[in-house]
Motif scaffolding. Structure first.
Motif, PDB file in Angstrom:
ATOM      1  N   GLY A   1      -5.794  -2.847  10.879  1.00  0.00           N
ATOM      2  CA  GLY A   1      -6.555  -3.498   9.818  1.00  0.00           C
ATOM      3  C   GLY A   1      -5.755  -3.634   8.539  1.00  0.00           C
ATOM      4  N   LEU A   2      -4.455  -3.352   8.613  1.00  0.00           N
ATOM      5  CA  LEU A   2      -3.623  -3.373   7.408  1.00  0.00           C
ATOM      6  C   LEU A   2      -2.613  -4.518   7.432  1.00  0.00           C
ATOM      7  N   THR A   3      -2.096  -4.832   6.265  1.00  0.00           N
ATOM      8  CA  THR A   3      -0.940  -5.715   6.220  1.00  0.00           C
ATOM      9  C   THR A   3       0.237  -4.879   5.727  1.00  0.00           C
ATOM     10  N   ALA A   4       1.412  -5.225   6.191  1.00  0.00           N
ATOM     11  CA  ALA A   4       2.601  -4.438   5.862  1.00  0.00           C
ATOM     12  C   ALA A   4       3.057  -4.718   4.435  1.00  0.00           C
ATOM     13  N   ASP A   5       3.563  -3.687   3.786  1.00  0.00           N
ATOM     14  CA  ASP A   5       4.145  -3.888   2.472  1.00  0.00           C
ATOM     15  C   ASP A   5       5.627  -4.219   2.589  1.00  0.00           C
ATOM     16  N   TYR A   6       6.150  -3.966   3.776  1.00  0.00           N
ATOM     17  CA  TYR A   6       7.525  -4.351   4.073  1.00  0.00           C
ATOM     18  C   TYR A   6       7.575  -4.568   5.572  1.00  0.00           C
TER      19      TYR A   6
END
Lengths: 221, 221
Positions: free
Chosen positions: A67-72
């Motif tokens: 459920g997350l998007t990557a910060d990198y």
DNA sequence: CCAAAAGTGTTGGTTTTACACCCATGG
DNA sequence: CCATGGGTGTAAAACCAACACTTTTGG
């Protein structure tokens, strides 16, 4: 000759997702619900679709499982040993993701059992995933040493002590506070904000914000 | 679900082959005999077989197109844009190879038109191959700066001037002779041989041999 | 006033850079 | 004896590593 005249392997995308939590380097693993390696833990991933790019596939899998998007997010390596998957020829393109320290998992479906594990205390893994994780750890260290990737795991505003802790966890050693600060400040990649750390019963730390570009090559340590 | 329930892309292996020749950085390209991009130049490569590993496939393609074996070979990156090949979905796993300066091409069949091109004077290329070459050039520089990969393009015995020339070509700048030698000798990775350069009408150079391991990480420049 | 982490400079050693002349060989 | 690249040292500047005490805050 047409494309169909050549045999095609299956292609998956795996994502090694790191974060720093509880003073430890964590990696996200999912419990396999099906054979092969049923009930073993594994790096999250899945088959690519023919109408999505590799990075796009990595983002989709990441979103589905956390459920997350990557910060990198960057490509790590492609693993393609003939016998790495007992079901047949499967090539995996692995990606390397960093997630900010304070984000919470919210898997799409309850069926997905996803958990953070300490990189230094891993469960038994399926496939060649232990090899892949060790490779990813090397890359992580390299990225933290020579690029600004580390700033992607920090919140927008952070103290120098928070930054130093992250480096100490990843490199598993202590740095001298004065030298560390001197070094970071000399790089001209952060600037002080008007804020200080709140809710602590000791001298509140100055908060800084990162003013560079995540991933830029610059010797940090 | 079985592997067959997922769509499969085609997978190729491309090899970016560098060498240093005629005081220049060269890359090997082949002229395409078929559509798409017929008569354009391209990075050598081909489809993988289901019973060979990725690196194995790279070695095979290299041998088929040049008759050579690589003196250094590592995976570079996987490119998988949906539309990078007009024939359909093709993912390519690219490899990065270095060949010793004095080796001669001997393509397996006369049908293959393979030639060395200066990296700084490239012909028009098919597919996304220009992008791939630029990526490979960055990797080359990195490898030469931080690992012993450069020694793989030199013959067994070489002079310090030959080594310095290679660095000057790759980094496109001059190095101070005294400082360069001091630096290299301090690394303890080469040793003098009993031989000197022959057939020159000036003071013959001492020849050295590399005693380290190709690819080891060590800051050279 | 206590506990806790924040913040701050100096020194000695090491590394890096800049720089110019004599040497050995073949023709 | 000439042309050509081979081979060598030193000094100044920059960088890095080690090290300890005072400050600010909340309770």
């Amino acid at each position: 000759m047409a494309l169909e005249d050549y045999p095609k392997p299956s292609v998956t995308v795996d994502i090694i997702i790191f974060t720093i939590k509880e003073n430890d380097l964590k990696v996200l693993l999912v419990k396999r619900g099906v054979e092969p390696f049923k009930n073993k833990w594994a790096i999250p991933g899945g088959f690519i679709k023919l109408d999505e790019g590799l990075k796009e596939a990595a983002k989709r899998e990441l979103e589905e499982e956390t459920g997350l998007t990557a910060d990198y997010l960057e490509q790590l390596y492609s693993f393609g040993d003939v016998k790495r998957d007992p079901r047949g020829r499967v090539i995996t393109v692995s990606y390397f993701a960093l997630i900010q320290t304070d984000k919470k998992l919210k898997p799409r479906t309850d069926a997905i059992d996803a958990r953070w594990f300490s990189m230094y205390d891993l469960p038994e893994l399926g496939f060649d995933h232990e090899k892949i994780l060790n490779y990813a750890l090397k890359r992580l260290k390299w990225k933290f040493e020579y690029t600004t990737a580390a700033f992607s795991v920090l919140p927008k505003k952070f103290s120098l002590t928070q930054l130093q802790k992250i480096y100490e966890i990843v490199f598993n050693k202590k740095f001298d506070k004065r030298n560390f600060r001197k070094k970071i400040l000399s790089l001209d990649i952060i600037e002080p904000t008007k804020d200080r750390l709140e809710g602590v019963s000791y001298r509140p730390a100055q908060l800084y914000s990162f003013k560079g570009k995540i991933g830029d090559i610059i010797e940090i340590i």
